[in-house]
Design a protein around this motif. Structure first.
Motif, PDB file in Angstrom:
ATOM      1  N   GLN A 122      76.549  -3.369 -59.862  1.00 46.58           N
ATOM      2  CA  GLN A 122      75.241  -3.136 -60.431  1.00 46.58           C
ATOM      3  C   GLN A 122      74.147  -3.824 -59.624  1.00 46.58           C
ATOM      4  OE1 GLN A 122      75.545  -4.680 -64.368  1.00 46.58           O
ATOM      5  NE2 GLN A 122      76.893  -3.059 -65.091  1.00 46.58           N
ATOM      6  N   ALA A 123      74.535  -4.723 -58.739  1.00 43.41           N
ATOM      7  CA  ALA A 123      73.565  -5.540 -58.030  1.00 43.41           C
ATOM      8  C   ALA A 123      73.198  -4.930 -56.687  1.00 43.41           C
ATOM      9  CB  ALA A 123      74.120  -6.955 -57.834  1.00 43.41           C
ATOM     10  N   GLY A 155      71.721  -3.499 -73.856  1.00 42.79           N
ATOM     11  CA  GLY A 155      70.948  -4.023 -72.741  1.00 42.79           C
ATOM     12  C   GLY A 155      70.374  -2.882 -71.923  1.00 42.79           C
ATOM     13  N   ILE A 156      69.095  -2.955 -71.599  1.00 41.69           N
ATOM     14  CA  ILE A 156      68.429  -1.899 -70.843  1.00 41.69           C
ATOM     15  C   ILE A 156      67.644  -2.522 -69.695  1.00 41.69           C
ATOM     16  CG2 ILE A 156      68.250  -0.376 -72.842  1.00 41.69           C
ATOM     17  CD1 ILE A 156      65.314  -1.219 -73.083  1.00 41.69           C
ATOM     18  N   GLY A 157      67.062  -1.661 -68.860  1.00 44.54           N
ATOM     19  CA  GLY A 157      66.226  -2.121 -67.766  1.00 44.54           C
ATOM     20  C   GLY A 157      67.007  -2.381 -66.499  1.00 44.54           C
ATOM     21  N   ASN A 158      66.290  -2.809 -65.466  1.00 44.41           N
ATOM     22  CA  ASN A 158      66.863  -3.131 -64.159  1.00 44.41           C
ATOM     23  C   ASN A 158      66.380  -4.514 -63.751  1.00 44.41           C
ATOM     24  OD1 ASN A 158      67.396  -3.421 -61.371  1.00 44.41           O
ATOM     25  ND2 ASN A 158      67.418  -1.201 -61.087  1.00 44.41           N
ATOM     26  N   PRO A 159      67.227  -5.549 -63.904  1.00 46.25           N
ATOM     27  CA  PRO A 159      66.781  -6.919 -63.641  1.00 46.25           C
ATOM     28  C   PRO A 159      66.547  -7.231 -62.172  1.00 46.25           C
ATOM     29  CG  PRO A 159      69.116  -6.880 -64.139  1.00 46.25           C
ATOM     30  CD  PRO A 159      68.617  -5.490 -64.397  1.00 46.25           C
ATOM     31  N   ALA A 193      72.280  -5.018 -69.009  1.00 48.44           N
ATOM     32  CA  ALA A 193      71.178  -4.128 -68.651  1.00 48.44           C
ATOM     33  C   ALA A 193      71.769  -2.762 -68.318  1.00 48.44           C
ATOM     34  CB  ALA A 193      70.386  -4.700 -67.474  1.00 48.44           C
ATOM     35  N   TYR A 194      70.969  -1.886 -67.733  1.00 46.22           N
ATOM     36  CA  TYR A 194      71.437  -0.589 -67.225  1.00 46.22           C
ATOM     37  C   TYR A 194      72.040   0.298 -68.320  1.00 46.22           C
ATOM     38  CZ  TYR A 194      71.126  -3.397 -62.970  1.00 46.22           C
ATOM     39  OH  TYR A 194      70.700  -4.238 -61.963  1.00 46.22           O
ATOM     40  N   GLY A 195      71.589   0.151 -69.573  1.00 44.41           N
ATOM     41  CA  GLY A 195      72.129   0.973 -70.648  1.00 44.41           C
ATOM     42  C   GLY A 195      73.506   0.565 -71.100  1.00 44.41           C
ATOM     43  N   THR A 196      73.720  -0.728 -71.291  1.00 49.86           N
ATOM     44  CA  THR A 196      75.007  -1.263 -71.719  1.00 49.86           C
ATOM     45  C   THR A 196      75.013  -1.539 -73.220  1.00 49.86           C
ATOM     46  OG1 THR A 196      75.409  -2.293 -69.571  1.00 49.86           O
ATOM     47  CG2 THR A 196      76.656  -3.149 -71.434  1.00 49.86           C
ATOM     48  N   GLY A 246      84.740 -10.275 -77.157  1.00 47.89           N
ATOM     49  CA  GLY A 246      83.657  -9.334 -76.952  1.00 47.89           C
ATOM     50  C   GLY A 246      84.045  -8.234 -75.991  1.00 47.89           C
ATOM     51  N   THR A 247      83.335  -7.112 -76.058  1.00 46.20           N
ATOM     52  CA  THR A 247      83.553  -6.002 -75.155  1.00 46.20           C
ATOM     53  C   THR A 247      82.252  -5.256 -74.958  1.00 46.20           C
ATOM     54  OG1 THR A 247      84.932  -4.051 -74.704  1.00 46.20           O
ATOM     55  CG2 THR A 247      84.154  -4.356 -76.968  1.00 46.20           C
ATOM     56  N   GLY A 248      82.201  -4.369 -73.971  1.00 44.49           N
ATOM     57  CA  GLY A 248      80.991  -3.605 -73.724  1.00 44.49           C
ATOM     58  C   GLY A 248      81.260  -2.456 -72.762  1.00 44.49           C
ATOM     59  N   PHE A 249      80.338  -1.514 -72.722  1.00 47.63           N
ATOM     60  CA  PHE A 249      80.465  -0.395 -71.799  1.00 47.63           C
ATOM     61  C   PHE A 249      79.090   0.170 -71.497  1.00 47.63           C
ATOM     62  CE2 PHE A 249      80.754   1.243 -76.095  1.00 47.63           C
ATOM     63  CZ  PHE A 249      79.913   2.346 -76.077  1.00 47.63           C
ATOM     64  N   MET A 250      78.970   0.817 -70.355  1.00 47.17           N
ATOM     65  CA  MET A 250      77.706   1.419 -69.954  1.00 47.17           C
ATOM     66  C   MET A 250      77.642   2.864 -70.422  1.00 47.17           C
ATOM     67  SD  MET A 250      77.120  -0.101 -66.119  1.00 47.17           S
ATOM     68  CE  MET A 250      75.502   0.692 -66.024  1.00 47.17           C
ATOM     69  N   LEU A 251      76.485   3.247 -70.959  1.00 54.25           N
ATOM     70  CA  LEU A 251      76.285   4.612 -71.427  1.00 54.25           C
ATOM     71  C   LEU A 251      76.134   5.570 -70.261  1.00 54.25           C
ATOM     72  CD1 LEU A 251      73.754   3.924 -74.316  1.00 54.25           C
ATOM     73  CD2 LEU A 251      76.219   4.292 -74.493  1.00 54.25           C
TER      74      LEU A 251
END
Length: 260
Positions: free
Chosen positions: A23-24, A77-81, A48-51, A255-260
């Motif tokens: 992502q970086a 999480g959204i945006g582009n840091p 970020a990035y729609g996570t 915890g867990t997560g994924f990008m849309l």
């Protein structure tokens, strides 16, 4: 207040569970590693990035009781840091059995290359006007860094083994509970906080953090389920000093997560 504080370490770990060097942008050759980096304190990096991410946590025993307390969270999480800002919002259910008392955490951050980031945020925005919890909004600013150098960088992933964060805040980062004050443990902590995480055996991070009121230590490991879904598990011991609480307690979260 104690239930909200219990979940902070989970949110920090879950926020990093979906971070990927992919992502970086190529500002630096050093990235944060994939494991959790904090127990009870914020880190600057976030989602970020729609996570979308979720998690749950517990502490046992809760301070000054024999009870086990739990909490759950879901966030986005959204945006582009790298180009501007990453924005992260987390909804917390203080009692997962009832789902009637909620707070909100907000975090904005900017990546400074790949190795560092700076963030600001607010925790514990009361959404339910509940009288059952001592909810206190806490504002903070935090800087996080992944240390470079041959001694600390994994050559295969270009990720650092050593990370630290330092920050300052009000609210929970310095205010003692009424019970702590009554027990003669003072009225205030440092309002300064920090954490250090180091990767051992290319498998997990060992973590120590000071949250402004007490010292905590533990471990965090991130792994992939089905090679696609990241899961982070964090286990630690909280209140290692007599500065607050009535003894050492177990904290744990997933915890867990994924990008849309």
């Amino acid at each position: 207040m104690k239930k909200v504080r219990t979940l902070i370490f989970l949110l920090s770990a879950a926020a990093m569970s979906t971070y990927s060097p992919n992502q970086a942008h190529a500002f630096s050759s050093v990235y944060p590693n994939m494991h959790g980096k904090s127990l009870t304190t914020p880190v600057a990096w976030g989602n970020a990035y729609g996570t979308v991410y979720a998690g749950a946590a517990l502490t046992t025993p809760a301070p000054y009781t024999d009870d086990t307390e739990t909490a759950a969270a879901v966030g986005v999480g959204i945006g582009n840091p790298h180009k501007n800002l990453g924005l992260q919002a987390t909804l917390i259910a203080l009692d997962p059995d009832k789902f009637d008392d909620f707070t909100l955490n907000l975090h904005a951050f900017r990546n400074l290359g790949n190795a560092s980031a700076i963030g600001v945020g607010v925790e514990n925005i009361d959404l339910s006007d509940s009288e059952a919890y001592d909810i206190e909004e806490s504002y903070y600013v935090v800087f996080s860094h992944s240390v470079g150098g041959n001694a600390f960088v994994d050559e295969e992933t270009n990720s650092s083994r050593l990370h630290f964060s330092i920050g300052a805040g009000n609210g929970r980062f310095g205010n003692k509970s009424d019970r702590d004050i009554a027990e003669g443990k003072g009225n205030q902590g440092t309002y300064l906080f920090g954490n250090v995480a180091y990767e051992l055996f290319n498998e997990f991070n060992v973590i120590a953090d000071w949250n402004g009121v007490n010292l905590n230590a533990g471990i965090s490991k991130n792994f992939l389920v089905g090679r696609k879904v990241p899961v982070v598990i964090t286990v630690g011991a909280a209140d290692l000093t007599e500065n607050s609480g009535d003894g050492v307690r177990l904290i744990a979260g997933i915890g867990t997560g994924f990008m849309l």
